[in-house]
Design an enzyme around this catalytic site. Structure first.
Site: not given
Ligand code: NAD
Length: 302
Positions: A62, A106, A129
């Site tokens: 990422k 995460q 997200d």
């Protein structure tokens, strides 16, 4: 239009890697165009707790993707023993940071940390997200908002390959909040008639053989084979697994399904790269919103 291919032909490859590169190029150009108006680049903060080795690889990927398009990325890495209130304090700090447009917690978190309250603590406007309860509600209601990255990536891949879900029968295997549920909602919003199959579904193959679009997110290596697939169907393999002998595989037995399907996404190189790209898209869209900038990314926000 769904591509119809005779049995024995090779399925159209739903190439997520290629599409990710195209979308990154668009993001790069958009950021370059608006950066001086905004006075700063978009910012993505990734919060990682503990030392899960797979997470380390994902976070590094990422970070590299951010660098390619011009997003300022920062990684907050906390020890696995960090108490929940300290993780919460870090989230609150990132919520308040004006240089941060997107926040990603995460997953998975170390045992003992409950992800629910931590995900809910992320400012919904900065939810890179798209998993915040409020943003899932916006998806249900068809209101704009950050979208869950994996299913949004799948929608972009279908669109890119001329596969319009409207009027089609779609089956999603899996009902997780991360993939299955938002995937079904997005397909439905695109006017497909959607069935969600799950671990308690009886006679799975009878359902999946009806599907013109089949999205497989069961989290079980090689779970879907020829017996599940309708000839000519578009099959999207969301699963990702490390093989004991090295390399990756998906939930679909690709060699078996490829001669039957009209289109198939590979693993690796299918849904995975697009998931990362959609994280960037959510971050850039939030940056544009904050600065009142008009973007041209609506086609990527289902
Ligand atoms: P999950 O374990 O939370 O959910 C799996 C779902 O599959 C469940 O809803 C379950 O009911 C269903 N299922 C399990 N066994 C089944 C069976 N026998 N028949 C029908 N349904 C069954 O997993 P998840 O988080 O939704 O992820 C699914 C897969 O996708 C995993 O392999 C994960 O690693 C992968 N994934 C990939 C990406 C990517 O970027 N490529 C992103 C997210 C998840």
């Amino acid at each position: 239009m769904l591509v119809s291919v005779d049995c024995g032909a090779v399925a159209l490859r739903l190439d997520g890697k290629l599409l990710a590169r195209d979308v990154e190029q668009r993001l790069h150009e958009l950021i370059a165009r608006f950066q001086s108006d905004a006075g700063r680049p978009p910012g993505l903060a990734v919060l990682r707790v503990g030392d899960d080795p797979a997470s380390a690889v994902y976070v590094a990927n990422k970070d590299k993707a951010c660098q390619r398009v011009g997003i300022a990325s920062q990684v907050a890495h906390l020890e696995g023993t960090t108490p929940a209130d300290e993780v919460l304090t870090t989230i609150q700090r990132l919520n308040a940071d004006p240089a941060v447009d997107g926040i990603l917690l995460q997953l998975p978190l170390p045992a003992g940390l409950d992800e629910g309250p931590l995900l809910r603590a992320i400012d919904p406007e900065k939810d890179a997200d798209g998993l915040h309860t409020l943003n899932l509600g916006k998806l249900v209601k068809g209101e704009p908002g950050p979208r869950s990255c994996t299913p949004a990536g799948v929608m972009a891949m279908l669109r890119q390959n001329g596969i319009d879900p409207a009027g089609k029968r779609a089956v999603v295997i899996g009902r997780s909040i991360l993939v299955g549920q938002p995937m079904a909602l997005m397909l439905q919003a695109a006017n497909a008639t959607v069935t969600i199959a799950h671990s308690r579904t009886a006679d799975l193959a009878a359902h999946t053989r009806e599907a013109e679009i089949l999205v497989v997110a069961a989290g079980r290596p090689g779970f879907v084979g020829a017996e599940h697939v309708r000839p000519g169907a578009a099959v999207v393999d969301v699963g990702i697994h490390r093989k004991p002998e090295g390399g990756l595989c998906g939930d679909v037995r690709a060699a078996e399904v490829e001669p039957i399907a009209g289109a198939l996404s590979p693993v690796p190189g299918g849904v995975g790269p697009m998931t990362v790209t959609m994280l960037l898209v959510n971050t850039v869209v939030a940056w544009c919103r904050t600065h009142g900038l008009e973007h041209d990314l609506d086609d990527l926000v289902p």
